[in-house]
Write a protein that holds these residues in place. Structure first.
Motif, mmCIF file in Angstrom:
data_model
loop_
_atom_site.group_PDB
_atom_site.id
_atom_site.type_symbol
_atom_site.label_atom_id
_atom_site.label_comp_id
_atom_site.label_asym_id
_atom_site.label_seq_id
_atom_site.Cartn_x
_atom_site.Cartn_y
_atom_site.Cartn_z
ATOM 1 N N ALA A 183 34.325 48.578 34.183
ATOM 2 C CA ALA A 183 35.684 49.008 34.533
ATOM 3 C C ALA A 183 35.749 49.485 35.975
ATOM 4 C CB ALA A 183 36.132 50.117 33.582
ATOM 5 N N MET A 184 34.696 50.164 36.427
ATOM 6 C CA MET A 184 34.662 50.675 37.802
ATOM 7 C C MET A 184 34.681 49.529 38.822
ATOM 8 S SD MET A 184 34.577 53.436 39.621
ATOM 9 C CE MET A 184 33.989 54.736 38.525
ATOM 10 N N LEU A 185 34.007 48.427 38.485
ATOM 11 C CA LEU A 185 33.969 47.288 39.399
ATOM 12 C C LEU A 185 35.349 46.675 39.626
ATOM 13 C CD1 LEU A 185 30.737 45.439 38.201
ATOM 14 C CD2 LEU A 185 31.088 46.552 40.411
ATOM 15 N N GLN A 186 36.272 46.945 38.707
ATOM 16 C CA GLN A 186 37.607 46.359 38.800
ATOM 17 C C GLN A 186 38.611 47.255 39.527
ATOM 18 O OE1 GLN A 186 38.926 44.700 34.924
ATOM 19 N NE2 GLN A 186 36.826 45.087 34.223
ATOM 20 N N ILE A 194 33.804 45.578 48.362
ATOM 21 C CA ILE A 194 33.215 44.242 48.220
ATOM 22 C C ILE A 194 33.863 43.266 49.207
ATOM 23 C CG2 ILE A 194 32.921 42.266 46.662
ATOM 24 C CD1 ILE A 194 32.837 44.254 44.343
ATOM 25 N N ARG A 195 35.173 43.350 49.339
ATOM 26 C CA ARG A 195 35.904 42.473 50.264
ATOM 27 C C ARG A 195 35.441 42.704 51.701
ATOM 28 N NH1 ARG A 195 40.611 43.246 53.313
ATOM 29 N NH2 ARG A 195 41.743 41.301 53.797
ATOM 30 N N ARG A 196 35.283 43.976 52.057
ATOM 31 C CA ARG A 196 34.854 44.297 53.426
ATOM 32 C C ARG A 196 33.460 43.751 53.708
ATOM 33 N NH1 ARG A 196 35.186 49.542 53.232
ATOM 34 N NH2 ARG A 196 32.964 49.954 52.951
ATOM 35 N N GLU A 197 32.560 43.901 52.722
ATOM 36 C CA GLU A 197 31.192 43.430 52.924
ATOM 37 C C GLU A 197 31.128 41.903 52.954
ATOM 38 O OE1 GLU A 197 28.429 45.332 53.634
ATOM 39 O OE2 GLU A 197 30.095 46.744 53.936
ATOM 40 N N LEU A 198 31.943 41.247 52.117
ATOM 41 C CA LEU A 198 31.972 39.777 52.126
ATOM 42 C C LEU A 198 32.519 39.243 53.442
ATOM 43 C CD1 LEU A 198 33.226 38.990 48.501
ATOM 44 C CD2 LEU A 198 30.949 38.545 49.437
ATOM 45 N N ASP A 211 41.039 37.500 44.502
ATOM 46 C CA ASP A 211 40.009 36.467 44.335
ATOM 47 C C ASP A 211 38.708 37.085 43.817
ATOM 48 O OD1 ASP A 211 41.713 34.486 45.270
ATOM 49 O OD2 ASP A 211 41.104 34.786 47.355
ATOM 50 N N ILE A 212 38.359 38.225 44.405
ATOM 51 C CA ILE A 212 37.116 38.907 44.002
ATOM 52 C C ILE A 212 37.194 39.348 42.547
ATOM 53 C CG2 ILE A 212 35.633 40.903 44.439
ATOM 54 C CD1 ILE A 212 36.632 40.759 47.378
ATOM 55 N N LYS A 213 38.327 39.928 42.189
ATOM 56 C CA LYS A 213 38.497 40.406 40.816
ATOM 57 C C LYS A 213 38.436 39.245 39.830
ATOM 58 C CE LYS A 213 41.349 43.478 38.011
ATOM 59 N NZ LYS A 213 42.512 44.400 37.991
ATOM 60 N N SER A 214 39.009 38.119 40.203
ATOM 61 C CA SER A 214 38.989 36.943 39.331
ATOM 62 C C SER A 214 37.562 36.472 39.084
ATOM 63 C CB SER A 214 39.810 35.822 39.962
ATOM 64 O OG SER A 214 39.749 34.654 39.180
ATOM 65 N N LEU A 216 34.837 38.321 39.327
ATOM 66 C CA LEU A 216 34.163 39.339 38.519
ATOM 67 C C LEU A 216 34.488 39.176 37.037
ATOM 68 C CD1 LEU A 216 34.636 42.578 40.689
ATOM 69 C CD2 LEU A 216 32.489 41.410 40.186
ATOM 70 N N LEU A 217 35.766 38.977 36.737
ATOM 71 C CA LEU A 217 36.203 38.892 35.347
ATOM 72 C C LEU A 217 35.774 37.598 34.670
ATOM 73 C CD1 LEU A 217 39.805 40.404 35.574
ATOM 74 C CD2 LEU A 217 37.719 41.501 34.773
ATOM 75 N N ASN A 218 35.762 36.514 35.427
ATOM 76 C CA ASN A 218 35.492 35.203 34.827
ATOM 77 C C ASN A 218 34.044 34.740 34.917
ATOM 78 O OD1 ASN A 218 38.251 34.678 34.055
ATOM 79 N ND2 ASN A 218 38.696 34.284 36.220
ATOM 80 N N GLU A 219 33.294 35.300 35.884
ATOM 81 C CA GLU A 219 31.958 34.764 36.116
ATOM 82 C C GLU A 219 30.854 35.819 36.175
ATOM 83 O OE1 GLU A 219 31.726 31.819 39.245
ATOM 84 O OE2 GLU A 219 33.898 31.583 39.231
ATOM 85 N N VAL A 220 31.196 37.074 36.384
ATOM 86 C CA VAL A 220 30.169 38.102 36.573
ATOM 87 C C VAL A 220 30.078 39.052 35.379
ATOM 88 C CG1 VAL A 220 29.364 40.002 38.016
ATOM 89 C CG2 VAL A 220 30.398 37.979 39.075
ATOM 90 N N ILE A 221 31.193 39.675 35.032
ATOM 91 C CA ILE A 221 31.206 40.667 33.956
ATOM 92 C C ILE A 221 31.349 39.966 32.606
ATOM 93 C CG2 ILE A 221 32.322 42.738 33.064
ATOM 94 C CD1 ILE A 221 33.464 43.221 35.848
ATOM 95 N N LYS A 222 30.460 40.264 31.698
ATOM 96 C CA LYS A 222 30.525 39.649 30.375
ATOM 97 C C LYS A 222 31.819 40.045 29.662
ATOM 98 C CE LYS A 222 25.537 39.403 29.505
ATOM 99 N NZ LYS A 222 24.440 39.829 28.604
ATOM 100 N N ARG A 223 32.343 39.128 28.871
ATOM 101 C CA ARG A 223 33.609 39.375 28.164
ATOM 102 C C ARG A 223 33.512 40.576 27.233
ATOM 103 N NH1 ARG A 223 38.098 36.895 28.008
ATOM 104 N NH2 ARG A 223 37.232 35.142 29.198
ATOM 105 N N GLU A 224 32.348 40.781 26.629
ATOM 106 C CA GLU A 224 32.185 41.913 25.703
ATOM 107 C C GLU A 224 32.319 43.254 26.420
ATOM 108 O OE1 GLU A 224 27.531 42.757 25.253
ATOM 109 O OE2 GLU A 224 28.059 40.673 24.865
#
Length: 268
Positions: A183-186, A194-198, A211-214, A216-224
């Motif tokens: 939740a904190m990552l979102q 994250i945007r600044r570092e990227l 874009d970053i949040k998308s 994270l939600l779709n490819e990084v953070i597990k759905r569970e």
């Protein structure tokens, strides 16, 4: 965790050495629930530091039925303990009754044990009443020379209870849980970092926080980690903390502005 006084450490270590062979012997004899409860009461005294005559109550009455053991401190109910015979494997069905007992008394903590295995649950006061396993101990596997093992036992000690060690441990576990970190990552502040570092790494690439949040939600953070009651609870806590901080900052700014205004207002 705070440093454990040597006196308490010595008691815990001595208790472990004394009761490990007793527990193994009791299991081999497959003693019944009554004898197991007697053994647990002795452990509560010799390892965990409670007075078994004034602070440990057997068959605590709750609405016409009884919980096996209860711990009272300063005449106030602190922990309920549901005990099973030492040879019984503890299962989900065994804790339900104990959780109901605790909820009925408004208690946050309940223990399920057969003398060897100790499960410590935090009662979650929601609809329906829920629980969270916070500590799981196997007394026969505890290493008396292990600092971590001694600290785990200290959470249940009288001295640890008085200092809210168990509550503090639970709070730390929550803060480091995958749901809380997910939740904190979102949150906007983290997404901005994250945007600044990227952008620092790839200055020519246009990147926004959506874009970053998308990703994270779709490819990084597990759905569970994103779904379910624990994920929702973590998001609520973070939102509440963020709101509180924002209000505090606004109040500080307002106070500073008032102070500056007062300083520059010409005296009559």
């Amino acid at each position: 965790m705070a440093t454990i006084p040597k006196k308490i450490t010595d008691r815990v270590v001595s208790g472990i050495k004394k009761y490990q062979p007793l527990l193994v012997a009791a299991r081999s004899r497959d003693v019944g629930e009554a004898d197991t409860v007697t053994l647990i009461k002795d452990m509560l005294s010799d390892i965990f530091g409670y007075d078994k005559y004034s602070e440990v109550t057997s068959e605590f009455a709750i609405r016409g039925t009884y919980c096996d053991l209860a711990i009272k401190l300063d005449n106030r109910l602190a922990i309920l303990i549901e005990a099973k015979a030492i040879g019984i494997e503890l299962k989900e069905q065994h804790i339900k009754q104990a959780i109901d007992y605790a909820a009925n008394q408004g208690l946050d903590w309940v223990v399920l044990t057969n003398g060897i295995t100790w499960f410590v649950y935090k009662v979650i006061f929601e609809k329906p009443i829920d629980k969270e396993l916070v500590v799981a101990l196997d007394m026969t596997a505890i290493n008396s020379r292990s600092k971590d093992d001694v600290e785990s036992l200290y959470l249940l000690c009288k001295e640890g209870w008085i200092k809210s060690a168990l509550g503090d441990y639970h709070t730390q576990r929550q803060a480091l849980s995958r749901f809380f970190i997910g939740a904190m990552l979102q949150t906007d502040p983290v997404l901005d970092v994250i945007r600044r570092e990227l952008r620092r790494v790839s200055p020519d690439v246009k990147i926004d926080t959506d874009d970053i949040k998308s990703v994270l939600l779709n490819e990084v953070i597990k759905r569970e980690v994103q779904e379910g009651d624990k994920a929702k609870e973590a998001s609520k806590k973070i939102a509440k903390a963020t709101s509180k901080k924002a209000k505090s900052s606004a109040a500080q700014v307002k106070s500073l502005e008032a102070s500056i205004s007062a300083d520059i207002t010409p005296s009559e």
